[in-house]
Every structure is written in C-alpha cells, then in structure tokens.
Design an enzyme around this catalytic site. Structure first.
Site, mmCIF file in Angstrom:
data_model
loop_
_atom_site.group_PDB
_atom_site.id
_atom_site.type_symbol
_atom_site.label_atom_id
_atom_site.label_comp_id
_atom_site.label_asym_id
_atom_site.label_seq_id
_atom_site.Cartn_x
_atom_site.Cartn_y
_atom_site.Cartn_z
ATOM 1 N N CYS A 48 0.801 -1.233 0.000
ATOM 2 C CA CYS A 48 0.000 0.000 0.000
ATOM 3 C C CYS A 48 0.832 1.281 0.000
ATOM 4 O O CYS A 48 0.577 2.191 -0.795
ATOM 5 C CB CYS A 48 -0.908 0.074 1.225
ATOM 6 S SG CYS A 48 -1.312 -1.469 2.017
ATOM 7 N N LYS A 51 3.258 1.798 -3.028
ATOM 8 C CA LYS A 51 2.353 1.872 -4.188
ATOM 9 C C LYS A 51 1.694 3.250 -4.276
ATOM 10 O O LYS A 51 1.718 3.907 -5.302
ATOM 11 C CB LYS A 51 1.316 0.755 -4.057
ATOM 12 C CG LYS A 51 0.307 0.614 -5.158
ATOM 13 C CD LYS A 51 -0.977 1.347 -4.955
ATOM 14 C CE LYS A 51 -1.741 1.145 -3.704
ATOM 15 N NZ LYS A 51 -2.599 -0.014 -3.644
ATOM 16 N N TYR A 180 -6.437 -5.765 -8.932
ATOM 17 C CA TYR A 180 -6.194 -4.353 -8.614
ATOM 18 C C TYR A 180 -4.708 -3.993 -8.664
ATOM 19 O O TYR A 180 -4.345 -2.887 -9.055
ATOM 20 C CB TYR A 180 -6.847 -3.963 -7.286
ATOM 21 C CG TYR A 180 -6.094 -4.346 -6.028
ATOM 22 C CD1 TYR A 180 -5.217 -3.462 -5.422
ATOM 23 C CD2 TYR A 180 -6.274 -5.594 -5.442
ATOM 24 C CE1 TYR A 180 -4.544 -3.808 -4.260
ATOM 25 C CE2 TYR A 180 -5.608 -5.945 -4.278
ATOM 26 C CZ TYR A 180 -4.742 -5.058 -3.693
ATOM 27 O OH TYR A 180 -4.065 -5.397 -2.546
ATOM 28 N N GLU A 184 -3.333 -1.004 -11.000
ATOM 29 C CA GLU A 184 -2.671 0.158 -10.393
ATOM 30 C C GLU A 184 -1.288 0.388 -11.002
ATOM 31 O O GLU A 184 -0.928 1.525 -11.349
ATOM 32 C CB GLU A 184 -2.545 -0.054 -8.879
ATOM 33 C CG GLU A 184 -3.886 0.024 -8.173
ATOM 34 C CD GLU A 184 -3.828 -0.312 -6.682
ATOM 35 O OE1 GLU A 184 -4.756 0.076 -5.968
ATOM 36 O OE2 GLU A 184 -2.876 -0.969 -6.246
ATOM 37 N N HIS A 438 -21.089 22.807 -1.954
ATOM 38 C CA HIS A 438 -20.834 23.233 -3.321
ATOM 39 C C HIS A 438 -19.634 24.174 -3.407
ATOM 40 O O HIS A 438 -19.468 24.990 -2.520
ATOM 41 C CB HIS A 438 -22.093 23.948 -3.839
ATOM 42 C CG HIS A 438 -21.988 24.383 -5.254
ATOM 43 N ND1 HIS A 438 -22.028 23.486 -6.298
ATOM 44 C CD2 HIS A 438 -21.832 25.616 -5.803
ATOM 45 C CE1 HIS A 438 -21.901 24.160 -7.434
ATOM 46 N NE2 HIS A 438 -21.781 25.443 -7.161
ATOM 47 N N GLU A 443 -20.858 16.412 -3.823
ATOM 48 C CA GLU A 443 -22.241 16.912 -3.715
ATOM 49 C C GLU A 443 -23.178 16.129 -4.630
ATOM 50 O O GLU A 443 -24.383 16.024 -4.367
ATOM 51 C CB GLU A 443 -22.326 18.414 -4.015
ATOM 52 C CG GLU A 443 -22.038 18.799 -5.448
ATOM 53 C CD GLU A 443 -22.118 20.308 -5.675
ATOM 54 O OE1 GLU A 443 -23.143 20.919 -5.323
ATOM 55 O OE2 GLU A 443 -21.144 20.886 -6.192
HETATM 56 C C1 LIG Z 1 1.283 -4.179 -4.248
HETATM 57 C C2 LIG Z 1 0.271 -4.244 -3.132
HETATM 58 C C3 LIG Z 1 -0.537 -3.160 -2.891
HETATM 59 C C4 LIG Z 1 -1.464 -3.200 -1.862
HETATM 60 N N1 LIG Z 1 -2.255 -2.112 -1.673
HETATM 61 C C5 LIG Z 1 -3.157 -2.119 -0.673
HETATM 62 C C6 LIG Z 1 -3.951 -0.981 -0.416
HETATM 63 O O1 LIG Z 1 -3.872 0.030 -1.126
HETATM 64 N N2 LIG Z 1 -4.810 -1.012 0.626
HETATM 65 C C7 LIG Z 1 -4.928 -2.126 1.429
HETATM 66 O O2 LIG Z 1 -5.711 -2.099 2.383
HETATM 67 N N3 LIG Z 1 -4.199 -3.228 1.202
HETATM 68 C C8 LIG Z 1 -3.311 -3.255 0.174
HETATM 69 N N4 LIG Z 1 -2.534 -4.354 -0.041
HETATM 70 C C9 LIG Z 1 -2.764 -5.559 0.804
HETATM 71 C C10 LIG Z 1 -2.077 -5.420 2.152
HETATM 72 O O3 LIG Z 1 -0.713 -5.152 1.965
HETATM 73 C C11 LIG Z 1 -2.266 -6.694 2.948
HETATM 74 O O4 LIG Z 1 -3.643 -6.990 3.038
HETATM 75 C C12 LIG Z 1 -1.713 -6.571 4.370
HETATM 76 O O5 LIG Z 1 -0.357 -6.252 4.348
HETATM 77 C C13 LIG Z 1 -1.938 -7.881 5.114
HETATM 78 O O6 LIG Z 1 -1.340 -7.810 6.372
HETATM 79 P P1 LIG Z 1 -0.861 -9.133 7.105
HETATM 80 O O7 LIG Z 1 -0.444 -8.727 8.468
HETATM 81 O O8 LIG Z 1 -1.863 -10.201 6.973
HETATM 82 O O9 LIG Z 1 0.398 -9.651 6.276
HETATM 83 P P2 LIG Z 1 1.718 -8.904 5.778
HETATM 84 O O10 LIG Z 1 1.616 -7.444 5.883
HETATM 85 O O11 LIG Z 1 2.020 -9.505 4.460
HETATM 86 O O12 LIG Z 1 2.820 -9.358 6.842
HETATM 87 C C14 LIG Z 1 3.265 -10.673 6.924
HETATM 88 C C15 LIG Z 1 4.668 -10.641 7.470
HETATM 89 O O13 LIG Z 1 5.061 -11.970 7.811
HETATM 90 C C16 LIG Z 1 6.426 -12.150 7.464
HETATM 91 N N5 LIG Z 1 6.644 -13.592 7.355
HETATM 92 C C17 LIG Z 1 6.094 -14.450 6.453
HETATM 93 N N6 LIG Z 1 6.482 -15.707 6.736
HETATM 94 C C18 LIG Z 1 7.290 -15.631 7.831
HETATM 95 C C19 LIG Z 1 7.976 -16.607 8.602
HETATM 96 N N7 LIG Z 1 7.887 -17.903 8.327
HETATM 97 N N8 LIG Z 1 8.709 -16.191 9.647
HETATM 98 C C20 LIG Z 1 8.788 -14.859 9.965
HETATM 99 N N9 LIG Z 1 8.154 -13.906 9.272
HETATM 100 C C21 LIG Z 1 7.398 -14.293 8.217
HETATM 101 C C22 LIG Z 1 6.563 -11.392 6.160
HETATM 102 O O14 LIG Z 1 7.913 -11.074 5.902
HETATM 103 C C23 LIG Z 1 5.715 -10.156 6.467
HETATM 104 O O15 LIG Z 1 6.477 -9.144 7.039
HETATM 105 C C24 LIG Z 1 -1.581 -4.360 -1.049
HETATM 106 C C25 LIG Z 1 -0.756 -5.460 -1.286
HETATM 107 C C26 LIG Z 1 0.151 -5.411 -2.314
HETATM 108 C C27 LIG Z 1 1.038 -6.605 -2.564
#
Ligand SMILES: Cc1cc2nc3c(=O)[nH]c(=O)nc-3n(C[C@H](O)[C@H](O)[C@H](O)COP(=O)(O)OP(=O)(O)OC[C@H]3O[C@@H](n4cnc5c(N)ncnc54)[C@H](O)[C@@H]3O)c2cc1C
Length: 460
Positions: A48, A51, A180, A184, A438, A443
């Site tokens: 996010c 991006k 998306y 984007e 307005h 609006e």
């Molecule tokens: C290009 C892109 C654009 C996006 N734009 C938007 C947006 O505009 N708005 C929005 O709401 N969402 C957006 N998203 C989605 C959003 O990033 C995710 O929904 C969100 O980050 C999910 O959070 P999470 O905590 O589930 O996982 P993540 O944020 O993915 O975190 C998971 C973490 O776990 C770590 N990890 C994985 N496996 C292991 C392991 N075995 N041991 C230790 N660490 C590990 C990873 O390194 C990572 O840091 C976008 C995603 C992408 C790829």
C-alpha cells in the site's frame, strides 16, 4: 507443568501481526514477534505505502498538463527521475519501519529477526535454531505473489515485490494480470512514461468489482494510453539483448524492458510447519479460522492475508486487535466485515463499498440504480476528457443504500466517508436530506433525484 517463554508468539510483523502483538502486550501478555524480513510487512514495505507514493508521483503528469489550462506555463518541460523516486520511497518506508519497530519495543514486545515455523502446538522454531515456547501462537505471515507454473522463463518477470526497486525505469512494460495490483501498476507506470501493455485472461479487468466501473475504467485506461489485451496470457519469456521477449497465447510476440507478473497472491504457509500441529488449510494454503480467528488447534490462531478472507490492511489490523482483545483483554469482539470499503488506486481512481449491482439483485427483489456521470471542474479549463461516475444502489423495499461505486478523482476519499453512512444503515432519503456542499464532486452523491433504472430480481 510446562513453562512458557511467552504468553503469545506472533509469526509475521506485518499489519496484523504488529497490531496483535502490541495490543496483547498492552493487556499485560508477555509477547514475542518473529519477522524474517522487514518490520511493517507487505503494506509498509512492498504494498500500500510505496504503491500510493508511486501513484502520487505518476499523477503529477496530469497535473503539469492541466496546469496550463489554468494559466501556468511550464517553460521547461518537466522530467522524471526514477532513481530519485526509488530513493525517496526507500527513505520513507525506512522511517515507517523504524516507527513500527520502536512502537513494538515501547509496548514491551520482544522482536526476533528470524524466520519462524510452528514446531508444535505451543512451540515456534526460529531459523537460527532457537525455540520459543508460547501458550498461544498467532500466524500472521500474510501472502506472497504467485508465479503460475509451466511458463518457460517466468522467473524473468518481476512481481510487486521487486517492481518498486527496478534498477532502470522500464520504457516498455508488460503487465500480466487484471486484478487491482495489475491495474494500479499499469496506470502508474504509463503515467511515469512507460509504454504499457496489460494482458489478462478475462474480457475486462477487476473481476468482482461493479461492472459499470470495470467497463468505464477500462475505457479510461485505454484513453490514457495503456494498451489492454484481453484474452491473452504469456506462454513464455526469454532474455534478449534488448530486454525480454514475451510470446502470448494470441500468437503475438513483443519485446519489453520489464514484465510485471500480477497473477494473484497465495497465503504464506509453505514450510511453516502447520502440518506438525495438524492445522487445517484450504487447498490454496490459507489457514482455516472461525469468526474469532481460531484454527482447529486451540493454541493456534491466524489473522490477515494468511487466512485469505478480505486481503486488506485495515482488515488484518482489525483482526489482530480483536484477537488480542479477546485473548488477553477479556473482550469478545467479532470482526464485522459488512461494508468494508475498498479502492483501486488506478487513475482514474475507483472506490466501492457495499454490494455490487449483481450482488444487490441476488439479495433484493427490487433495486433502484441512481447514477451520474459528469466532467469534474479540474477538467474544464484543462480540456481533459475526464469523467467522474457515481452509482448508488438502493433497496426499494426499505430505501436503504446497499452499495456505492465511484470512479474518478478522490473516489477513495469519498468512499471512506460514505462508508460511515452506509454502515449506519443510511437510506436514500438521508442522502436526499443532506445539504450539498458546493462546489465539490461529492455533492453529486446527495443530488441524484430519480433512479436511472429500476431492476427486478427475475429481470436481472
Ligand atoms: C502491491 C500491493 C498493494 C497493496 N495495496 C493495498 C492498499 O492500497 N490497501 C490495502 O488495504 N491493502 C493493500 N494491499 C494488501 C495489504 O498489503 C495486505 O492486506 C496486508 O499487508 C496484510 O497484512 P498481514 O499482516 O496479513 O500480512 P503482511 O503485511 O504480508 O505481513 C506478513 C509478514 O510476515 C512475514 N513472514 C512471512 N512468513 C514468515 C515466517 N515464516 N517467519 C517470519 N516472518 C514471516 C513477512 O515477511 C511479512 O512481514 C496491497 C498489497 C500489495 C502486494
């Protein structure tokens, strides 16, 4: 009696994991978080945040052009420096990463920089061989880009993980996918100066979004110069002296500087040891959880993208908060997913909350569709052929607004605010009773008087 090192061990310091860890610690739980990459996860480091920064960078192109209609003259044509943008982005996400780390530490969460895997129902094994015994384990490992198998040379393609940091700006870009993320990046790279082509299986990008928005966005993308190639996918990629040659299922061959593979994402559960604890997964690897984020093992829960429900940052954060509040704060909160707003930061931008027209007609007997399309004021003096499109879907039985779909400038900002009204159960008569502000784009949302059409369930 078993002794534990921690009350909670979180695997993954992304949006959801960080929130869960901090809240758990604030409730007094001894908490560890294990992260194999950078703290902040997908959203902050490679999703996010970078991006949106790149989207904002790309929109200056239109602003420079539009400015001339408002009396500005650009004596030197503006030029764009990719390396400078990458550097500025890196500085900002490093700042955010530092804040996330600091906040974890201030909350008393112990951060382990290592890969983590589940070694048993109450044990997390770290990549460096250490082991953490925890009463509860939270899997918050998110998702990762998926590479479809069986396409020779597909490893030459960048995914959203790598695209932000390409060494050289791709003058010619092939985007594969129509979700998306594909849309984007296609819009932003085209505006930054790349000749951009987007290939995808379907007829129209953005499956799952309202059909009118999809059609209008596709037309606007083509108008701005993105070449859309529906019904085509790559059959192979190969390195050439000039870049990457891509052959497509429609028989076409083209040479580009970079390929962005945006063919979907998969939950990150491979090699996570969930099988050792007998955790039930969906065929795509997502952890199956109940409404309280619990897996089928009492000590293991999962939140966010790794559960593949609504894969958005605010949702992962909400789930992390609810999980920690329930387990350590004595609050039995169930996350409410109704009216989760979402946006696509294409240009023009798309915002949506509630039901699409097709969904509304599945649930209601009669739906009134209010819509309007108009030229925003910014496009009048500049002469840009730009439209804003707005659609409200109203249940005729009780006048409730079921869905709101916007395409155009500030669509995401408007959608976030309108989501409050929809969540509160606003009726169309509430929109009508609200005084217009307005001159604004928004609006128009309160001045749509007569429905453009009335749809009946069996006439759909
Ligand atoms: C290009 C892109 C654009 C996006 N734009 C938007 C947006 O505009 N708005 C929005 O709401 N969402 C957006 N998203 C989605 C959003 O990033 C995710 O929904 C969100 O980050 C999910 O959070 P999470 O905590 O589930 O996982 P993540 O944020 O993915 O975190 C998971 C973490 O776990 C770590 N990890 C994985 N496996 C292991 C392991 N075995 N041991 C230790 N660490 C590990 C990873 O390194 C990572 O840091 C976008 C995603 C992408 C790829």
């Amino acid at each position: 009696m078993t002794t534990f090192d921690f009350d909670l061990a979180v695997i993954g310091a992304g949006s959801g994991g960080v929130r869960a860890a901090r809240i758990a610690a604030s409730h007094g739980a001894k908490t560890a978080i294990v992260e194999e990459s950078r703290v902040g996860g997908t959203c902050v480091i490679r999703g996010c945040v970078p991006k949106k920064l790149y989207v904002l960078a790309s929109r200056f192109k239109d602003a420079f052009e539009d400015a001339q209609g408002f009396g500005w003259s650009l004596e030197h044509p503006p030029s764009f420096d990719w390396a400078q943008l990458v550097k500025a982005k890196e500085k900002e996400i490093t700042r955010l990463e530092g804040l996330y780390r600091l906040n974890l530490e201030k909350s008393g969460v112990e951060v382990f920089s290592a890969r983590g895997a589940v070694a048993g129902p109450q044990e997390v094994r770290l990549g460096d061989g250490r082991s953490l015994r925890a009463k509860h384990i939270l899997v918050a490992t998110g998702g990762a880009p998926w590479r479809p198998p069986g396409i020779p040379g597909i490893e030459l393609a960048a995914t959203s993980n790598e695209i932000f940091d390409l060494e050289r700006f791709p003058r010619r870009l092939l985007v594969v996918g129509a979700g998306y993320i594909a849309v984007e990046f296609a819009c932003l790279f085209q505006r930054l100066g790349a000749e951009t082509r987007m290939v995808f299986r379907a007829e129209t990008p953005l499956r799952g979004f309202d059909d009118d928005l999809r059609r209008r966005l596709a037309a606007a993308m083509e108008q701005s110069g993105v070449a859309l190639v529906p019904g085509a996918l790559p059959t192979g990629l190969r390195k050439t002296s000039g870049g990457i040659a891509a052959s497509l299922t429609n028989g076409a061959e083209l040479e580009v500087d970079a390929v962005l593979l945006a063919a979907g994402r998969r939950p990150s559960t491979s090699g996570l040891g969930l099988d050792t604890a007998g955790i039930a997964l969906r065929p795509n690897g997502a952890v199956i959880v109940d409404a309280f984020q619990r897996s089928n093992a009492p000590s293991i829960s999962a939140i966010g993208d790794v559960t593949d429900r609504i894969n958005l940052t605010p949702v992962a954060i909400r789930e992390g908060q609810a999980f920690a509040d329930r387990l350590f704060g004595g609050k039995n909160v169930e996350v409410d997913y109704d009216f989760t707003p979402s946006a696509v930061f294409s240009t023009p931008e798309l915002g949506t909350v509630g039901l699409s027209e097709a969904e509304a007609l599945e649930r209601c007997d009669a739906v009134a569709v209010y819509e309007t399309a108009f030229r925003p004021m910014q496009a009048t003096l500049s002469g840009r052929a730009e439209q804003v499109y707005m659609k409200l879907l109203v249940n005729e039985a009780d006048d409730r607004v079921l869905g709101l779909h916007l395409l155009g400038r500030e669509a995401a900002e408007m959608t976030q605010l309108a989501a409050i009204a929809l969540k509160m159960g606003a009726r169309k008569s509430d929109f009508d009773a609200t005084m217009a502000l307005h001159p604004t784009l928004a609006e128009e949302l309160v001045t749509m008087r007569a429905p453009a059409r009335r749809m009946r369930r069996n006439a759909a």
